[in-house]
Design a protein around this motif. Structure first.
Motif, short mmCIF file in Angstrom:
data_model
loop_
_atom_site.label_atom_id
_atom_site.label_comp_id
_atom_site.label_asym_id
_atom_site.label_seq_id
_atom_site.Cartn_x
_atom_site.Cartn_y
_atom_site.Cartn_z
N LEU A 1 57.85 60.96 64.55
CA LEU A 1 58.69 59.88 64.90
C LEU A 1 59.90 59.58 63.91
O LEU A 1 59.96 59.86 62.42
N ARG A 2 61.05 59.29 64.38
CA ARG A 2 62.22 59.04 63.47
C ARG A 2 62.74 57.72 64.04
O ARG A 2 62.77 57.25 65.06
N GLY A 3 62.84 56.78 63.12
CA GLY A 3 63.35 55.44 63.34
C GLY A 3 61.96 54.48 63.68
O GLY A 3 61.04 55.04 63.70
N ALA A 4 62.36 53.15 63.88
CA ALA A 4 61.40 52.27 64.19
C ALA A 4 60.84 52.26 65.44
O ALA A 4 61.79 52.99 66.42
N VAL A 5 59.66 52.06 65.75
CA VAL A 5 59.03 52.40 67.19
C VAL A 5 59.01 51.00 67.66
O VAL A 5 58.71 50.06 67.23
N ARG A 6 59.31 50.99 69.10
CA ARG A 6 59.69 49.89 69.92
C ARG A 6 58.67 49.93 70.96
O ARG A 6 58.72 51.18 71.66
N GLU A 7 57.86 48.92 71.36
CA GLU A 7 57.05 49.11 72.70
C GLU A 7 56.69 47.57 73.11
O GLU A 7 56.83 46.69 72.08
N PRO A 8 56.51 47.31 74.32
CA PRO A 8 56.08 45.98 74.65
C PRO A 8 54.56 45.74 74.03
O PRO A 8 53.84 46.49 73.40
N ALA A 9 54.38 44.46 74.34
CA ALA A 9 53.00 44.05 73.71
C ALA A 9 51.86 44.59 74.44
O ALA A 9 50.76 44.63 73.65
N TRP A 10 51.76 45.04 75.80
CA TRP A 10 50.70 45.51 76.58
C TRP A 10 49.98 46.74 76.04
O TRP A 10 48.66 46.63 75.96
N PRO A 11 50.68 47.74 75.47
CA PRO A 11 49.83 48.93 75.14
C PRO A 11 49.08 48.56 73.77
O PRO A 11 47.86 49.12 73.74
N GLY A 12 49.58 47.64 72.86
CA GLY A 12 48.67 47.09 71.87
C GLY A 12 47.50 46.48 72.36
O GLY A 12 46.29 46.62 71.70
N GLU A 13 47.78 45.62 73.36
CA GLU A 13 46.83 44.89 73.74
C GLU A 13 45.51 45.74 74.41
O GLU A 13 44.28 45.52 74.36
N MET A 14 46.01 46.49 75.43
CA MET A 14 45.19 47.37 76.12
C MET A 14 44.43 48.37 75.24
O MET A 14 43.18 48.66 75.29
N LEU A 15 45.05 48.93 74.27
CA LEU A 15 44.32 49.97 73.43
C LEU A 15 43.64 49.29 72.06
O LEU A 15 43.39 50.23 71.28
N ALA A 16 43.31 48.18 72.12
CA ALA A 16 43.06 47.43 70.97
C ALA A 16 41.67 48.02 70.45
O ALA A 16 41.21 48.23 69.29
N ASP A 17 40.68 48.28 71.42
CA ASP A 17 39.42 49.37 71.15
C ASP A 17 39.63 50.81 71.61
O ASP A 17 38.35 51.08 71.35
N TYR A 18 40.71 51.08 71.77
CA TYR A 18 40.55 52.72 71.85
C TYR A 18 40.16 53.61 70.80
O TYR A 18 39.48 54.37 71.08
N TRP A 19 40.54 53.39 69.90
CA TRP A 19 39.84 54.04 68.53
C TRP A 19 38.95 53.32 67.81
O TRP A 19 38.57 53.95 66.57
N ALA A 20 38.35 52.23 68.45
CA ALA A 20 37.27 51.74 67.62
C ALA A 20 36.03 52.72 67.97
O ALA A 20 35.92 53.30 68.90
N GLY A 21 34.93 52.53 66.98
CA GLY A 21 33.89 53.38 67.26
C GLY A 21 32.96 52.85 68.31
O GLY A 21 33.10 51.62 68.27
N LYS A 22 32.11 53.64 68.77
CA LYS A 22 31.12 53.02 69.86
C LYS A 22 30.08 52.24 69.50
O LYS A 22 29.45 52.92 68.10
#
Length: 157
Positions: A135-156
């Motif tokens: 990545l180069r520069g600041a990352v910009r994204e809407p709120a929904w990916p962070g909300e949707m993926l809040a548990d994506y990398w959490a342990g089972k």
């Protein structure tokens, strides 16, 4: 013009069930095709911490592909977005890209963690992750990916 590609390997150990979340800490093994690649094709790879892995959603069906805008994970709280604003199996070629940590190299067996692909998944390309190509520069994204993926990398649990 169509592009014809063949797998270079397959996920042979790791998670077996497809799920939307809880991929954290999953260790997997990518077995590269021993009939195609010599051992020195991975020489030096162990010096890198992360890989870029291109794989296919092989358990999905071509009938799963959707070109229209839709709410992520069917959640109406998130605005509908088009096919190319999603990262899932409903994309035209059903390809994915992951950035797992490389834990070890044993011949043509690559032990990784945080690869969100299941056993049997065909691998179409892999390379080391170069920070300079990231990545180069600041990352910009809407709120929904962070909300949707809040548990994506959490342990089972």
């Amino acid at each position: 013009m169509a592009l014809e590609i063949t797998p270079i390997g397959e996920v042979v150990e790791g998670r077996t069930e497809v799920a939307d979340d809880y991929w954290g800490g999953v260790e997997s093994v990518i077995q590269l095709d021993e009939s195609e690649f010599p051992l020195d094709s991975v020489q030096g790879l162990e010096e890198f911490s992360h890989l870029v892995v291109v794989w296919h959603f092989n358990l999905a069906s071509p009938s799963d592909v959707e070109y229209h805008a839709r709410s992520p994970r069917g959640n109406a709280q998130w605005l509908a977005t088009g096919t190319f604003a999603h990262r899932n199996h409903r994309r035209p070629n059903q390809l994915a890209q992951s950035f797992p940590r490389l834990l070890g190299v044993d011949g043509l067996r690559l032990r990784v963690t945080d690869l969100d692909a299941v056993v049997g998944t065909k691998i179409y390309d892999l390379s080391p992750y170069f920070e300079e190509m990231g990545l180069r520069g600041a990352v910009r994204e809407p709120a929904w990916p962070g909300e949707m993926l809040a548990d994506y990398w959490a342990g089972k649990a």
